[in-house]
Design a protein around this motif. Structure first.
Motif, PDB file in Angstrom:
ATOM      1  N   SER A  68       0.828  -1.205   0.000  1.00  0.00           N
ATOM      2  CA  SER A  68       0.000   0.000   0.000  1.00  0.00           C
ATOM      3  C   SER A  68       0.865   1.259   0.000  1.00  0.00           C
ATOM      4  O   SER A  68       2.093   1.199   0.143  1.00  0.00           O
ATOM      5  N   TYR A  69       0.197   2.391  -0.161  1.00  0.00           N
ATOM      6  CA  TYR A  69       0.859   3.687  -0.171  1.00  0.00           C
ATOM      7  C   TYR A  69       0.405   4.494   1.038  1.00  0.00           C
ATOM      8  O   TYR A  69      -0.777   4.494   1.394  1.00  0.00           O
ATOM      9  N   ALA A 133     -13.964   5.765  11.758  1.00  0.00           N
ATOM     10  CA  ALA A 133     -12.816   4.855  11.716  1.00  0.00           C
ATOM     11  C   ALA A 133     -13.196   3.391  11.508  1.00  0.00           C
ATOM     12  O   ALA A 133     -12.583   2.703  10.670  1.00  0.00           O
ATOM     13  N   PRO A 134     -14.167   2.817  12.221  1.00  0.00           N
ATOM     14  CA  PRO A 134     -14.446   1.386  12.029  1.00  0.00           C
ATOM     15  C   PRO A 134     -14.826   1.040  10.593  1.00  0.00           C
ATOM     16  O   PRO A 134     -14.332   0.054  10.040  1.00  0.00           O
ATOM     17  N   ASP A 135     -15.703   1.837   9.993  1.00  0.00           N
ATOM     18  CA  ASP A 135     -16.105   1.556   8.616  1.00  0.00           C
ATOM     19  C   ASP A 135     -14.940   1.736   7.653  1.00  0.00           C
ATOM     20  O   ASP A 135     -14.800   0.977   6.684  1.00  0.00           O
ATOM     21  N   ARG A 136     -14.090   2.738   7.911  1.00  0.00           N
ATOM     22  CA  ARG A 136     -12.949   2.976   7.015  1.00  0.00           C
ATOM     23  C   ARG A 136     -11.983   1.790   7.069  1.00  0.00           C
ATOM     24  O   ARG A 136     -11.523   1.299   6.022  1.00  0.00           O
ATOM     25  N   ILE A 137     -11.665   1.323   8.258  1.00  0.00           N
ATOM     26  CA  ILE A 137     -10.746   0.184   8.384  1.00  0.00           C
ATOM     27  C   ILE A 137     -11.363  -1.062   7.762  1.00  0.00           C
ATOM     28  O   ILE A 137     -10.689  -1.841   7.070  1.00  0.00           O
ATOM     29  N   LEU A 201      -6.666   1.915  -3.229  1.00  0.00           N
ATOM     30  CA  LEU A 201      -7.061   1.435  -1.911  1.00  0.00           C
ATOM     31  C   LEU A 201      -7.374   2.597  -0.983  1.00  0.00           C
ATOM     32  O   LEU A 201      -6.603   3.552  -0.895  1.00  0.00           O
ATOM     33  N   VAL A 202      -8.484   2.501  -0.285  1.00  0.00           N
ATOM     34  CA  VAL A 202      -8.805   3.530   0.688  1.00  0.00           C
ATOM     35  C   VAL A 202      -7.766   3.502   1.806  1.00  0.00           C
ATOM     36  O   VAL A 202      -7.243   2.439   2.150  1.00  0.00           O
ATOM     37  N   ASN A 203      -7.440   4.667   2.336  1.00  0.00           N
ATOM     38  CA  ASN A 203      -6.485   4.716   3.443  1.00  0.00           C
ATOM     39  C   ASN A 203      -7.202   4.326   4.738  1.00  0.00           C
ATOM     40  O   ASN A 203      -8.240   4.901   5.062  1.00  0.00           O
TER      41      ASN A 203
END
Length: 284
Positions: A68-69, A133-137, A201-203
């Motif tokens: 990842s970046y 945060a939970p949904d993003r991870i 990819l989403v961060n």
């Protein structure tokens, strides 16, 4: 003139225009763009002004990350480029979009290393809340299950047509050139974008705007903020985009608006951008 420099485990590509110099103006491209598309600006700028455009890791001619970046890598890469390319003086930076955001953060973290900065439509991202945060991870974990990919194209003409649909202000000739810069031939025919698909990819880490603004407040260099009069990004960001948001944060700020330009203003109105760079950076 093309060069490659290896540091931090990767080969990094750059392009120079104008006279050889250890004090060039560094041109920092935005997301999914590359160093080569600054050619339009280089064609219009005074030939005595040395320019050096870099390809960020995973874009253009620079090597890709194995995974990842992470945005902080770009701060560290910029510091390495400045070490190599501007060893005697603080750097003069011109950044577009993502490249401008990198430059703004770096200029606040290392204020003594940047003497002037041109920000082409780099406004940061909207505020986030801890509850996201939970949904993003979870989204990031889901995306890791399948490799990210960009669409391929039959040829650069097909890609140029898509670029023009997204940006109708571009002339066909410029769209064709951008398509060549952004792609490479595939072994089995057609062309593929040079940008590493892993950038899609989403961060998993939320964008903490308060921290970014704290960095902007520490910038000591004069900053020229350049906004496209028809920018769709300003409209999308609402109150967190555009000029008024920057005024209380950046102590030495000048603002210019470019008529007839949207977010990709260095592709659309390179002559106007060249004149602004010359007047703001050329004599420093």
């Amino acid at each position: 003139r093309h060069e490659s420099h290896r540091f931090r485990g990767l080969d990094h590509h750059l392009i120079r225009w104008g006279p050889d110099s250890d004090d060039p103006v560094l041109l920092l491209h935005g997301y999914a763009d590359c160093a080569a598309s600054f050619q339009f600006v280089a064609d219009e700028i005074a030939p005595t002004l040395p320019l050096c455009a870099i390809d960020w890791r995973g874009f253009g001619g620079s090597a890709r990350n194995p995974g990842s970046y992470w945005f902080p890598d770009y701060y560290a890469d910029l510091e390495q480029f400045i070490d190599i390319l501007c060893p005697r003086k603080p750097a003069r930076l011109v950044g577009h979009s993502m490249g401008a955001n990198v430059a703004m953060i770096y200029a606040g973290v290392r204020p003594a290393r940047v003497r002037r900065l041109v920000n082409l439509e780099g406004f940061g991202l909207p505020h986030t809340e801890a509850s996201q945060a939970p949904d993003r991870i979870g989204k990031w974990l889901d995306q890791l299950r399948e490799p990210a990919e960009f669409a391929d194209y039959a040829d650069t003409a097909e890609l140029a047509a898509r670029i023009m649909r997204r940006n109708p202000r571009l002339t066909p000739e410029r769209a064709a050139y951008v398509a060549e810069c952004w792609s490479a031939p595939k072994a089995d025919g057609g062309v593929r974008l040079l940008t590493d698909p892993a950038h899609k990819l989403v961060n998993p880490y939320l964008y903490r705007r308060e921290e970014m603004e704290a960095c902007w407040r520490r910038i000591e260099a004069p900053v020229l903020l350049v906004v496209g009069a028809q920018s769709d990004l300003v409209a999308r960001l609402g109150g967190e985009g555009g000029v008024e948001m920057f005024r209380p944060l950046v102590r030495d700020l000048q603002v210019e608006q470019v008529a007839g330009a949207g977010h990709m203003l260095h592709h659309e109105e390179p002559r106007a951008i060249a004149r602004l760079i010359e007047s703001f950076l050329g004599d420093t």
